[in-house]
Design a protein around this motif. Sequence first.
Motif, PDB file in Angstrom:
ATOM      1  N   ALA A 339       0.847  -1.190   0.000  1.00  0.00           N
ATOM      2  CA  ALA A 339       0.000   0.000   0.000  1.00  0.00           C
ATOM      3  C   ALA A 339       0.882   1.240   0.000  1.00  0.00           C
ATOM      4  O   ALA A 339       2.025   1.205   0.483  1.00  0.00           O
ATOM      5  CB  ALA A 339      -0.923   0.007   1.215  1.00  0.00           C
ATOM      6  N   ALA A 384      -6.196  -8.066   4.960  1.00  0.00           N
ATOM      7  CA  ALA A 384      -6.253  -6.885   4.096  1.00  0.00           C
ATOM      8  C   ALA A 384      -5.287  -5.836   4.615  1.00  0.00           C
ATOM      9  O   ALA A 384      -5.244  -5.551   5.822  1.00  0.00           O
ATOM     10  CB  ALA A 384      -7.669  -6.331   4.047  1.00  0.00           C
ATOM     11  N   ARG A 386      -4.275  -2.008   3.359  1.00  0.00           N
ATOM     12  CA  ARG A 386      -4.654  -0.992   2.383  1.00  0.00           C
ATOM     13  C   ARG A 386      -4.301   0.405   2.872  1.00  0.00           C
ATOM     14  O   ARG A 386      -4.271   0.680   4.080  1.00  0.00           O
ATOM     15  CB  ARG A 386      -6.158  -1.037   2.107  1.00  0.00           C
ATOM     16  CG  ARG A 386      -6.665  -2.323   1.467  1.00  0.00           C
ATOM     17  CD  ARG A 386      -6.289  -2.391  -0.006  1.00  0.00           C
ATOM     18  NE  ARG A 386      -6.906  -3.530  -0.669  1.00  0.00           N
ATOM     19  CZ  ARG A 386      -6.409  -4.748  -0.727  1.00  0.00           C
ATOM     20  NH1 ARG A 386      -5.248  -4.994  -0.129  1.00  0.00           N
ATOM     21  NH2 ARG A 386      -7.027  -5.722  -1.353  1.00  0.00           N
ATOM     22  N   CYS A 388      -5.560   4.135   3.283  1.00  0.00           N
ATOM     23  CA  CYS A 388      -6.862   4.773   3.483  1.00  0.00           C
ATOM     24  C   CYS A 388      -6.600   6.240   3.803  1.00  0.00           C
ATOM     25  O   CYS A 388      -6.554   6.640   4.960  1.00  0.00           O
ATOM     26  CB  CYS A 388      -7.624   4.075   4.603  1.00  0.00           C
ATOM     27  SG  CYS A 388      -9.338   4.574   4.780  1.00  0.00           S
ATOM     28  N   CYS A 435     -11.160  -6.778  -0.446  1.00  0.00           N
ATOM     29  CA  CYS A 435     -11.138  -5.478   0.223  1.00  0.00           C
ATOM     30  C   CYS A 435     -10.717  -4.410  -0.774  1.00  0.00           C
ATOM     31  O   CYS A 435      -9.800  -4.624  -1.582  1.00  0.00           O
ATOM     32  CB  CYS A 435     -10.180  -5.497   1.425  1.00  0.00           C
ATOM     33  SG  CYS A 435     -10.065  -3.928   2.300  1.00  0.00           S
ATOM     34  N   ALA A 436     -11.392  -3.273  -0.736  1.00  0.00           N
ATOM     35  CA  ALA A 436     -11.039  -2.136  -1.584  1.00  0.00           C
ATOM     36  C   ALA A 436     -11.334  -0.859  -0.813  1.00  0.00           C
ATOM     37  O   ALA A 436     -12.183  -0.837   0.084  1.00  0.00           O
ATOM     38  CB  ALA A 436     -11.825  -2.170  -2.892  1.00  0.00           C
TER      39      ALA A 436
END
Length: 440
Positions: A339, A384, A386, A388, A435-436
């Motif tokens: 990420a 997950a 990511r 954010c 997951c997104a």
Amino acid sequence: MLEDLSFVVSRGCLRNCEQENSWTCMNSWLENGKRPLEIDGVEEGARKSSKQSDARERVDSSLLLRDVSMSPADQSGNQRQAGDNSDSDPLIHGIGRDNSISCLIQCSRADYGSIASLNRSFRSLIRSGELYKMRRNNGVIEHWVYISCNLLEWEAFDPNRRRWMRLPMMHSNECFVFSDKESLAVGTELLVFGKDLMSNVLYKYSLLTNTWSSGMKMNAPRYLFGSASLGEIAIVAGGCDNQGNVLSSAQLYNSETGNWVTLPSMHKPRKMCSGVFMDGKFYVIGGVGGSDLKLLTCGEEYNLETGSWTEISNMSPVRSGTVGENEIPATSEAPPLVAVVDNELYAADHARMEVRKYDKERRVWVTVGRLPERAASMNGWGLAFRACGRQLICIGGPRSAGEGFIEVNSWVPSEGPPEWKLLDRKQSASFVYNCAVMGC
């Protein structure tokens, strides 16, 4: 109510529409018959009827929509106004259109359902997607996390208000349910890729309509690819075709036009890779390739201005285990968990439960701290990791005998070494399938 809203806006900012027990979902402005997002554990508060229920309440769109009971003539007028949306519309009388929009774009998008129920012009502005474009142009972006822990069920998590919202159920056949799926959030859309009986399929969730539909298929359908989004565009690269051939091709998707554009091919074919945007460029990282399907340690950089790929050595945060009897096959491990925050690349080393950072100058990975203690996974699957906004989100948790939970933990890299903050914990008998993160 509009007079009250005008008073608040005239002071420079819309008041937060949320109260502790009367939080309304952003899609409450949908037309009659469209189901709003369901909110876990949130009662209707002041809006609910005198009849009480021990079950969890759903937000009732009939309490929020002002145009549900409109006559056909009123509905026709509303449609004409929605189509007009002219620059002369002041939105809130007394302060003008520009000031109105300046205040609206600063509001949380969680409040847009309440705002849209007050004024047809607001509703038109939100439903058309224009307000989200204005937010993006003014650098106002909120990031929500979308996860699927059950095969056809998706939930959205607002990390600012720590609220969970259920999306409508996806409708598909059994082949799609049990196929490998990839997910990607771009613009105001959530794309879910999978396989049907005879072909690859794509389903699209729209934030503007709160509905699922069949999306426009890729020029060259694929699965097990790497992908990432930047605003209203996204790039997918690598993966496999329906015959299982590993691909080097790539495509760009524009969520505003719904079109796919074929890009130049990468230097190496690869599948089970990951993608990120960093410094305005798209990167494909890791994966497996070659006739022997071995792990690839290199990455590739795509320059959107020149339309060319550059291979970068040692860019993949390959697993750190030793080669030997206990080494698992390359295809059994999840794609790299990477990420980007503030144009810095991070990775989750699930084997050692560490967070690593990529040194772009030296092209090496450096360990900077630990992952959350309960970030459980199976060779990286079910975990997950990511970006954010300006924080990193790690979602995972233990499961046993059909009982378990997932945790949402966050860390802001600009504040120092990893110190994970628990945002929320949620019961779940399964792990995170997809997951997104949608930023709009």
